[in-house]
Design a protein around this motif. Structure first.
Motif, PDB file in Angstrom:
ATOM      1  N   ILE A  88      25.708  -6.053 -32.614  1.00 31.87           N
ATOM      2  CA  ILE A  88      24.569  -5.609 -33.405  1.00 31.87           C
ATOM      3  C   ILE A  88      24.999  -4.432 -34.271  1.00 31.87           C
ATOM      4  CG2 ILE A  88      22.232  -4.671 -33.286  1.00 31.87           C
ATOM      5  CD1 ILE A  88      21.946  -6.307 -30.700  1.00 31.87           C
ATOM      6  N   PRO A  89      25.077  -4.663 -35.604  1.00 33.79           N
ATOM      7  CA  PRO A  89      25.577  -3.614 -36.494  1.00 33.79           C
ATOM      8  C   PRO A  89      24.606  -2.446 -36.566  1.00 33.79           C
ATOM      9  CG  PRO A  89      25.517  -5.763 -37.572  1.00 33.79           C
ATOM     10  CD  PRO A  89      24.721  -5.877 -36.323  1.00 33.79           C
ATOM     11  N   LYS A  90      25.182  -1.258 -36.732  1.00 34.00           N
ATOM     12  CA  LYS A  90      24.375  -0.051 -36.889  1.00 34.00           C
ATOM     13  C   LYS A  90      23.477  -0.163 -38.101  1.00 34.00           C
ATOM     14  CE  LYS A  90      27.080   3.522 -34.681  1.00 34.00           C
ATOM     15  NZ  LYS A  90      28.222   4.405 -34.844  1.00 34.00           N
ATOM     16  N   ASN A  91      22.314   0.479 -37.968  1.00 35.37           N
ATOM     17  CA  ASN A  91      21.441   0.632 -39.118  1.00 35.37           C
ATOM     18  C   ASN A  91      20.960  -0.697 -39.694  1.00 35.37           C
ATOM     19  OD1 ASN A  91      19.996   2.064 -40.883  1.00 35.37           O
ATOM     20  ND2 ASN A  91      21.720   2.846 -42.076  1.00 35.37           N
ATOM     21  N   SER A  92      20.754  -1.680 -38.831  1.00 31.20           N
ATOM     22  CA  SER A  92      20.266  -2.970 -39.316  1.00 31.20           C
ATOM     23  C   SER A  92      19.010  -3.355 -38.535  1.00 31.20           C
ATOM     24  CB  SER A  92      21.339  -4.042 -39.110  1.00 31.20           C
ATOM     25  OG  SER A  92      21.544  -4.244 -37.727  1.00 31.20           O
ATOM     26  N   ILE A  93      18.341  -4.367 -39.037  1.00 26.53           N
ATOM     27  CA  ILE A  93      17.273  -4.965 -38.245  1.00 26.53           C
ATOM     28  C   ILE A  93      17.789  -6.315 -37.791  1.00 26.53           C
ATOM     29  CG2 ILE A  93      14.913  -5.804 -38.229  1.00 26.53           C
ATOM     30  CD1 ILE A  93      14.157  -3.731 -40.217  1.00 26.53           C
ATOM     31  N   TYR A  94      17.853  -6.469 -36.493  1.00 24.64           N
ATOM     32  CA  TYR A  94      18.529  -7.621 -35.904  1.00 24.64           C
ATOM     33  C   TYR A  94      17.490  -8.490 -35.211  1.00 24.64           C
ATOM     34  CZ  TYR A  94      22.453 -10.000 -33.574  1.00 24.64           C
ATOM     35  OH  TYR A  94      23.378 -10.915 -33.148  1.00 24.64           O
ATOM     36  N   GLY A  95      17.311  -9.684 -35.685  1.00 27.24           N
ATOM     37  CA  GLY A  95      16.309 -10.574 -35.088  1.00 27.24           C
ATOM     38  C   GLY A  95      16.882 -11.319 -33.894  1.00 27.24           C
ATOM     39  N   LEU A  96      16.232 -11.185 -32.768  1.00 27.56           N
ATOM     40  CA  LEU A  96      16.654 -11.914 -31.575  1.00 27.56           C
ATOM     41  C   LEU A  96      15.644 -13.043 -31.379  1.00 27.56           C
ATOM     42  CD1 LEU A  96      18.676 -12.012 -29.240  1.00 27.56           C
ATOM     43  CD2 LEU A  96      17.157 -10.508 -27.972  1.00 27.56           C
ATOM     44  N   LEU A  97      16.086 -14.263 -31.690  1.00 26.59           N
ATOM     45  CA  LEU A  97      15.143 -15.376 -31.723  1.00 26.59           C
ATOM     46  C   LEU A  97      15.459 -16.382 -30.634  1.00 26.59           C
ATOM     47  CD1 LEU A  97      15.354 -15.988 -35.581  1.00 26.59           C
ATOM     48  CD2 LEU A  97      13.999 -14.300 -34.348  1.00 26.59           C
ATOM     49  N   GLY A  98      14.490 -17.229 -30.376  1.00 28.97           N
ATOM     50  CA  GLY A  98      14.703 -18.274 -29.383  1.00 28.97           C
ATOM     51  C   GLY A  98      13.379 -18.748 -28.826  1.00 28.97           C
ATOM     52  N   VAL A 148      27.253  -3.855 -28.361  1.00 30.83           N
ATOM     53  CA  VAL A 148      28.077  -5.050 -28.234  1.00 30.83           C
ATOM     54  C   VAL A 148      27.889  -5.616 -26.838  1.00 30.83           C
ATOM     55  CG1 VAL A 148      30.427  -5.945 -28.194  1.00 30.83           C
ATOM     56  CG2 VAL A 148      29.787  -4.219 -29.884  1.00 30.83           C
ATOM     57  N   ALA A 149      27.596  -6.905 -26.785  1.00 32.89           N
ATOM     58  CA  ALA A 149      27.507  -7.577 -25.484  1.00 32.89           C
ATOM     59  C   ALA A 149      28.666  -8.549 -25.394  1.00 32.89           C
ATOM     60  CB  ALA A 149      26.184  -8.310 -25.353  1.00 32.89           C
ATOM     61  N   LYS A 150      29.372  -8.509 -24.249  1.00 31.02           N
ATOM     62  CA  LYS A 150      30.518  -9.398 -24.103  1.00 31.02           C
ATOM     63  C   LYS A 150      30.302 -10.329 -22.934  1.00 31.02           C
ATOM     64  CE  LYS A 150      34.131  -6.760 -26.348  1.00 31.02           C
ATOM     65  NZ  LYS A 150      35.111  -5.694 -26.174  1.00 31.02           N
ATOM     66  N   GLU A 151      30.119 -11.602 -23.252  1.00 26.01           N
ATOM     67  CA  GLU A 151      30.035 -12.648 -22.231  1.00 26.01           C
ATOM     68  C   GLU A 151      29.093 -12.266 -21.082  1.00 26.01           C
ATOM     69  OE1 GLU A 151      33.757 -14.548 -21.277  1.00 26.01           O
ATOM     70  OE2 GLU A 151      33.336 -15.438 -23.246  1.00 26.01           O
ATOM     71  N   VAL A 152      27.892 -11.888 -21.427  1.00 26.59           N
ATOM     72  CA  VAL A 152      26.946 -11.445 -20.408  1.00 26.59           C
ATOM     73  C   VAL A 152      26.290 -12.648 -19.743  1.00 26.59           C
ATOM     74  CG1 VAL A 152      24.770 -10.251 -20.048  1.00 26.59           C
ATOM     75  CG2 VAL A 152      26.515  -9.237 -21.496  1.00 26.59           C
ATOM     76  N   SER A 153      26.356 -12.697 -18.406  1.00 25.02           N
ATOM     77  CA  SER A 153      25.716 -13.772 -17.652  1.00 25.02           C
ATOM     78  C   SER A 153      24.775 -13.184 -16.620  1.00 25.02           C
ATOM     79  CB  SER A 153      26.743 -14.636 -16.928  1.00 25.02           C
ATOM     80  OG  SER A 153      27.601 -15.232 -17.872  1.00 25.02           O
ATOM     81  N   SER A 209      29.894  -7.398 -19.991  1.00 23.29           N
ATOM     82  CA  SER A 209      29.661  -5.970 -20.141  1.00 23.29           C
ATOM     83  C   SER A 209      28.947  -5.684 -21.445  1.00 23.29           C
ATOM     84  CB  SER A 209      30.994  -5.219 -20.076  1.00 23.29           C
ATOM     85  OG  SER A 209      31.956  -5.912 -20.832  1.00 23.29           O
ATOM     86  N   ILE A 210      28.303  -4.523 -21.481  1.00 28.97           N
ATOM     87  CA  ILE A 210      27.559  -4.085 -22.653  1.00 28.97           C
ATOM     88  C   ILE A 210      28.141  -2.750 -23.096  1.00 28.97           C
ATOM     89  CG2 ILE A 210      25.281  -3.480 -23.524  1.00 28.97           C
ATOM     90  CD1 ILE A 210      24.723  -6.020 -22.450  1.00 28.97           C
ATOM     91  N   TYR A 211      28.344  -2.606 -24.381  1.00 23.76           N
ATOM     92  CA  TYR A 211      28.826  -1.340 -24.915  1.00 23.76           C
ATOM     93  C   TYR A 211      27.785  -0.780 -25.853  1.00 23.76           C
ATOM     94  CZ  TYR A 211      33.216  -2.890 -22.984  1.00 23.76           C
ATOM     95  OH  TYR A 211      34.174  -3.318 -22.123  1.00 23.76           O
ATOM     96  N   PHE A 212      27.477   0.497 -25.644  1.00 23.65           N
ATOM     97  CA  PHE A 212      26.521   1.166 -26.520  1.00 23.65           C
ATOM     98  C   PHE A 212      27.296   2.200 -27.326  1.00 23.65           C
ATOM     99  CE2 PHE A 212      23.424   4.376 -27.662  1.00 23.65           C
ATOM    100  CZ  PHE A 212      22.343   3.610 -28.053  1.00 23.65           C
ATOM    101  N   ASP A 213      27.283   2.037 -28.614  1.00 21.42           N
ATOM    102  CA  ASP A 213      27.988   2.963 -29.499  1.00 21.42           C
ATOM    103  C   ASP A 213      29.459   3.129 -29.081  1.00 21.42           C
ATOM    104  OD1 ASP A 213      27.957   4.406 -31.749  1.00 21.42           O
ATOM    105  OD2 ASP A 213      26.787   6.093 -30.984  1.00 21.42           O
ATOM    106  N   GLY A 214      30.069   2.018 -28.672  1.00 24.14           N
ATOM    107  CA  GLY A 214      31.480   2.044 -28.340  1.00 24.14           C
ATOM    108  C   GLY A 214      31.802   2.358 -26.889  1.00 24.14           C
TER     109      GLY A 214
END
Lengths: 445, 307
Positions: free
Chosen positions: B27-37, B6-11, B60-65
């Protein structure tokens, strides 16, 4: 810690397995020894050439004085004029002609004698000829004064004022220079090490940038760890190389001396002129006892202290400079772009060496020597040149050493911190050649 | 707790350039998440922040909570777009080194490398130097090194570049299998067909901001605009098309098979297709009637251009 040692190990192995590194390590001593052998050999050839000199002696003196030596042989002319003698000298390919005119008085004979040759003669040849005249003149003057040769020799003295420190320690003339020279050797070693292995660190950083492995690695370790590991690994490889050089140099010199029977003292001959007939023995004897004193003095140099400080200054100085090299490597994309950044690094090093040799040798405790041995970018070299004189009484004041090391440590922390920042940003920057202004900007990222 | 990251308001700002502006992601667990741009949108900056190569100015960034920490490096695998290997180092040695840097023990790394080298049929490369390999071969090694420590989160930046179609398929299958084993995959690419094929979720970053994210199927639903493709069997050109043009918004049309087949696309005012279909009944045979779903490519272009 585990990752750092992994990086150190890789950097070390990558360096020592590198083909050009291996070639350099084993070829350099051979080249060095080869050079020395060549120089000795060439000197011998030079000495072996015998110059033939014609002597046209019209006087009543010197009839038996000119004896052939290893390098000169003399041919005596009789009954021909000066011009005819010159002609025949040239025709026979002799080196020159010594003309001694016929005068009544030895003084006049000497003052009107001439040496003719095709080119201006070498000074050692002239010295030989002049010594013959000098000895003869001295003998005659002594006779006129009614002094016997043995009386004269007893008068001749070789006075040197004895010097001592206030505490009563005896000083030896020139020992300051010798000590500074020993320190200078240490300082020079540090400079060479920084330039060679700092360059290696820089090229290794550039390699990681150009192969683009850098981003893979810094997603596993901190950039600072990578930089530190690289510097340590490369310097360990450098220490290995230096050790091999020193050991193999000793071994090869030993072998050479045994096999070719070279007299080691021949390597530094030509330093003093051969003394004249009179006073020669005294000179040799005096120099022997002096040598003993110098040797004693050299043993009294605080070697252990010196080596400890060498290690301190070496480690700190090398880390400061090599982290700057690492930052430069990170800032650029290829080696050609490094020139503008390298010059400012080399400058203080060169300055330290020159200031050391010109200023510290003359006056190890003068203001210039003190200043440069406190300034952190030059202190590793300059302070080491001063330290063989000892610390404290008669040597470098304790506070100067303390301040110098303190400043060096503060600089070390500051420079490594700055370099790490530039490194961290630089390794991910591709494409454009950065300016100094860019580097300043990166510090704020 | 269903999000691996989870990324929260990252600048993040570089000098005067704002690289990321308050970007939030889940980013949900066990998924393939496309980061596009588009290029320069800030994707790489975001990925580098997740990998702790650089640090955010804010947010801030949270990894697995849990807040992202240095030890999480061992649970993330990253295949950067700008990638390479030490040229003069041997393949096996190099793979061992990189695996150990990720925290694997030497013996573990050896066993896993052997497994992967056999799996991708490259066992005999162990003692070769990277400079002796082709680019595609080196990419395979790079892929193995990225997944070797079995990370919970894998980040692939353009993973297929440098691969021929056969090897690209091979790698795609490996990625799918990793997903099936429970790995979450962040997938950054410009190749929209692979987004379509692989990604369950996407986020679109443009000019340092996230402008769109969510489940790809939901986004497509939101982006469909009641355009339908219709195929009619008609007797002859009996004025049907003109009649339709009067009553509905026909976007394009063509007659096929000598005038017996009329194909056209129509823009309906809402997703209620009743009025349109009842208007047609009795006038022609409806051979096909299909709603057009926007492709990821359409969505990408439409969103980016509308900004």
């Amino acid at each position: 810690m585990g990752k750092l040692s992994l990086i150190i190990k890789r950097e070390y192995l990558a360096k020592v397995r590198n083909k050009s590194f291996v070639v350099m390590t084993f070829l350099s001593p051979i080249l060095m020894v080869g050079m020395v052998v060549l120089i000795v050999y060439l000197t011998k050839i030079n000495d072996n050439e015998i110059r033939t000199i014609g002597i046209l002696n019209e006087s009543n003196y010197f009839s038996t004085d000119f004896q052939g030596t290893e390098s000169n042989s003399f041919v005596k002319f009789k009954g021909i004029g000066l011009e005819a003698a010159k002609d025949s000298i040239q025709k026979m390919g002799f080196y020159g002609l010594l003309y001694i005119p016929n005068e009544q008085d030895l003084e006049q004979v000497a003052s009107r004698s001439f040496f003719y040759s095709k080119d201006a003669p070498g000074s050692s040849l002239l010295n030989n000829l002049e010594n013959v005249f000098k000895d003869r003149l001295r003998l005659q003057r002594l006779q006129k004064l009614g002094v016997s040769v043995s009386d004269f020799e007893s008068v001749d003295n070789n006075f040197e004022i004895k010097t001592a420190t206030f505490t009563g320690e005896q000083n030896l003339k020139g020992i300051t220079e010798i000590k500074a020279f020993i320190g200078g050797a240490f300082g020079y070693l540090i400079m060479m090490f920084i330039i060679i292995y700092g360059g290696f660190v820089m090229r290794s950083v550039i390699e990681e940038k150009t192969t683009r492995i850098i981003e893979v690695i810094i997603s596993s370790v901190k950039p600072f760890q990578l930089m530190l590991g690289k510097i340590i690994g490369t310097s360990l490889a450098g220490v290995t190389q230096f050790a091999i050089w020193i050991i193999s140099a000793f071994v090869m010199f030993g072998v050479l001396i045994l096999v070719f029977d070279i007299d080691p003292s021949a390597l530094n001959s030509g330093a003093g002129n051969t003394p004249g007939l009179i006073g020669g023995a005294a000179y040799v004897a005096a120099s022997d006892s002096a040598m003993q004193l110098y040797a004693n003095e050299l043993f009294r140099i605080p070697w252990i202290m010196l080596i400890c400080f060498f290690v301190i200054y070496f480690v700190l100085g090398y880390l400061i400079y090599s982290s700057i090299y690492a930052a430069i490597g990170a800032a650029v994309d290829n080696e050609t772009d490094t020139q503008q950044f390298i010059f400012p690094i080399i400058l203080p090093l060169m300055l330290a060496i020159y200031v050391g040799f010109f200023s510290v040798f003359n006056n190890p405790h003068g203001p210039i020597a003190v200043g440069f041995s406190l300034f952190p970018l030059t202190s590793p070299i300059v302070m080491l040149m001063r330290l063989p004189g000892g610390i404290g009484e008669g040597g470098v004041p304790v506070w100067e050493v303390a301040v110098s090391i303190l400043l060096l440590m503060i600089t070390f922390i500051g420079i490594v911190w700055l370099a790490a920042k530039i490194y961290r940003v630089g390794i991910l920057m591709y494409g454009k050649k950065p300016s100094y202004r860019d580097l300043l900007k990166w510090l704020k990222y | 707790m269903n999000n691996i990251l989870v990324a929260k308001e990252v600048s993040k700002q570089f000098g005067s350039h704002i690289a990321l502006n308050k970007v939030s992601l889940e980013i949900p667990k066990n998924s393939i998440y496309g980061l596009l741009g588009p290029n320069g949108a800030g994707k790489t900056t975001l990925i580098r922040i997740i990998n702790q190569i650089i640090y955010p100015d804010q947010g801030s960034i949270y990894f697995d909570g849990k807040p992202l920490q240095a030890q999480h490096i061992a649970k993330i695998g990253y295949l950067p777009e700008e990638r390479g290997l030490y040229k003069s180092m041997k393949v096996g040695e190099q793979a061992l080194y990189l695996a150990q840097l990720k925290g694997l023990s030497k013996s573990d790394a050896k066993i896993r490398l052997k497994y992967w080298f056999d799996r991708l049929e490259i066992g005999d490369w162990w003692n070769k130097k990277i400079q002796e390999l082709s680019k595609g071969m080196a990419q395979k090694i790079q892929f193995i090194v990225t997944v070797l420590h079995e990370p919970k989160l894998l980040i692939f930046d353009e993973p297929f570049s440098g691969f021929d179609p056969i090897n690209a398929n091979l790698i795609k299958d490996e990625i799918l299998q990793l997903r099936d084993k429970g790995t979450t995959i962040i997938f950054s690419t410009h190749r929209m067909e692979s987004v379509e094929e692989l990604c369950e979720y996407i986020a679109l970053v443009h000019q340092s901001e996230k402008i769109l994210d969510g489940k790809l199927s939901d986004i497509k639903k939101a982006y469909k605009n009641n355009i339908y493709k219709v195929g009619l069997g008609v007797q002859s050109a009996n004025g049907l098309l003109e009649d339709l043009k009067d009553k509905f918004e026909i976007l394009s049309s063509e007659y096929l098979d000598g005038g017996s087949q009329l194909n056209f696309t129509v823009q309906l005012p809402s997703d209620d297709t009743g009025p349109f279909l009842s208007h047609l009944s009795g006038k022609a045979n409806v051979n096909n009637f299909m709603e057009t779903i926007p492709s990821a490519n359409d969505i990408f272009i439409r969103t980016v251009q509308s900004k």
